[in-house]
Design an enzyme around this catalytic site. Structure first.
Site, PDB file in Angstrom:
ATOM      1  N   SER A 281      35.040  46.376  34.238  1.00 27.37           N
ATOM      2  CA  SER A 281      34.835  46.266  35.680  1.00 27.37           C
ATOM      3  C   SER A 281      35.694  47.343  36.371  1.00 27.37           C
ATOM      4  CB  SER A 281      35.151  44.853  36.153  1.00 27.37           C
ATOM      5  OG  SER A 281      34.586  44.594  37.411  1.00 27.37           O
ATOM      6  N   HIS A 394      28.196  39.945  33.405  1.00 26.25           N
ATOM      7  CA  HIS A 394      29.502  40.542  33.682  1.00 26.25           C
ATOM      8  C   HIS A 394      30.636  39.813  32.964  1.00 26.25           C
ATOM      9  CE1 HIS A 394      31.723  43.460  36.054  1.00 26.25           C
ATOM     10  NE2 HIS A 394      32.574  42.528  36.457  1.00 26.25           N
TER      11      HIS A 394
END
Length: 420
Positions: A281, A394
């Site tokens: 991320s 994610h």
């Protein structure tokens, strides 16, 4: 502003968190009280408090759903983070003094992380991580933490769990960056005995702590030293420290590299010529950024990353408002700024062999960002590999399917074994 976590204190009174956005999206909320019969609200937390309503110490082995705030006997029990400790706090109206200046008391005593919790009639129980141990259930009694379960004791008994070694690095003007180093067991104290992996957290407004982290313990068990820290942009040290809007890849990069240099000086057994870098991320963004700005790393593993802020703006589920906020600009007001802070702009300078890991159901950092950077490196002749995880999102490294999480770790270890 932004409202969150409303809790009734009675039939007509509500407590809630409110952020005035003074530091953008990442501004820490303060506690307020409102009467449903009146439009007026009153701030009830005054002065220096931890980052309330925030339990942000990271781990990939936590258990329990996050809980915002609970009312118990007219008081509020809620999580909070200060430095690298996420614990439980009680907010209560004072017995004496102004009724709207509530006191905030730290309830938990251990350093680590608190996840789900509950409170009733003064009894508080929580799922917590303490030291290098996995989550267990605790109860607070008379200000003392009592562990109620021992589900995960077998891990410490059967596995080599490396204790993190704390390091604080001065950055001038009274500011410091804190972090840790894992030194593999059995490594000789001779200089350059083992390779090192620099691991960069996501967020960026989260924080590493002293809790168990499976991926890092796995790398240490494979003979890698692991270096990780909380640079500017991280949570736990106030909103000014966390505010890197419009400065991604500048002061945060400098902090991380300064910490790396200090770790190498403190632990000479780490071979400065065999360093890898990884992160997901925001950590993936920073990995992409680093390989375009230094050749110190012999291998990199970029995970669920950002490489092109303009593309992120138009594809991510938070893109159009998060990018505007964190870049302090829009793609139209300052296109050059978006390009400057995009690692893709520096892909022609990369020489570091890089593994890219992305999931095709990741709507936060879309797979196209990884593909753009991967294609650019391939175009410029840099050894690269793209690991595409079908059906994962994610949260692959934390809550992905077990076989996918194992595959991910194998990909990273194989890449670093090859080049380090």
């Amino acid at each position: 502003g932004r409202f969150e976590c409303p809790v009734f204190l009675g039939l007509d009174t509500v407590a809630f968190g409110f952020s005035d956005q003074a530091y953008g999206f990442s501004t820490t909320p303060m506690l307020y009280r409102g009467d449903l019969k009146s439009p007026e609200v009153v701030r009830i937390t005054i002065g220096d408090t931890p980052a309330l309503l925030r339990s942000v110490v990271l781990s990939d082995a936590r258990l329990g759903a996050r809980v915002g705030m609970i009312e118990d006997a007219g008081t509020l029990i809620l999580p909070g983070t200060r430095e690298f400790d996420s614990g439980l706090y009680r907010a209560a109206a004072p017995a004496l003094g102004p009724a709207d200046e509530w006191t905030v008391t730290h309830l938990t005593r251990g350093v680590g992380s608190v996840d789900s919790f509950d409170a009733r009639n003064g009894r508080v129980v929580f799922v917590g991580m303490r030291g290098p141990n996995l989550p267990e259930l605790f109860e607070l009694r008379d200000g003392i933490e009592h562990r109620l379960t021992s589900f995960n004791e077998w891990v410490a008994a059967e596995c080599r769990v490396v204790e993190p070694r704390f390091l604080s690095v001065s950055r001038g003007s009274g500011m410091s960056v804190e972090g840790w180093v894992l030194i593999p067991e059995g490594i000789a104290s001779m200089p350059g005995s083992c390779p090192g992996i620099l691991n960069i957290h996501g967020g960026p407004k989260t924080a590493y702590g002293e809790v168990f982290f499976h991926e890092m313990q796995t790398w240490a068990a494979r003979g890698y030293a692991v270096i990780y820290c909380n640079p500017r942009g991280s949570a736990g040290k106030g909103d000014a420290f966390a505010d890197i809007r419009g400065r991604y890849g500048t002061i945060d990069y400098d902090d991380i590299m300064a910490f790396l240099d200090a770790a190498l000086q403190r632990f000479p057994e780490i071979d400065s010529g065999r360093l890898g870098v990884t992160g997901g991320s925001y950590g993936g963004f920073m990995t992409n950024w680093m390989i375009g700005h230094t050749d110190r790393f012999k291998a990199a593993a970029s995970q669920r990353s950002i490489s092109n802020w303009t593309a992120f703006w138009g594809t991510s589920d938070i893109g159009y408002w998060f990018a505007d906020d964190q870049m302090a600009a829009t793609p139209w007001s300052e296109p050059d700024k978006y390009a400057f802070h995009s690692p893709l702009s520096y892909a022609d300078a990369v020489t570091t062999p890089t593994l890219f890991i992305h999931s095709d159901s990741d709507y936060r950092c879309w797979i196209q960002d990884g593909l753009q950077m991967f294609t650019a490196l391939k175009y410029h002749g840099v050894p690269s590999r793209f690991a595409w995880f079908e059906g994962e999102n994610h949260e692959l490294s934390r809550t992905g399917k077990p076989q996918a999480r194992i595959c991910r770790l194998k990909e990273i270890i194989s890449w670093f074994d090859t080049y380090l």
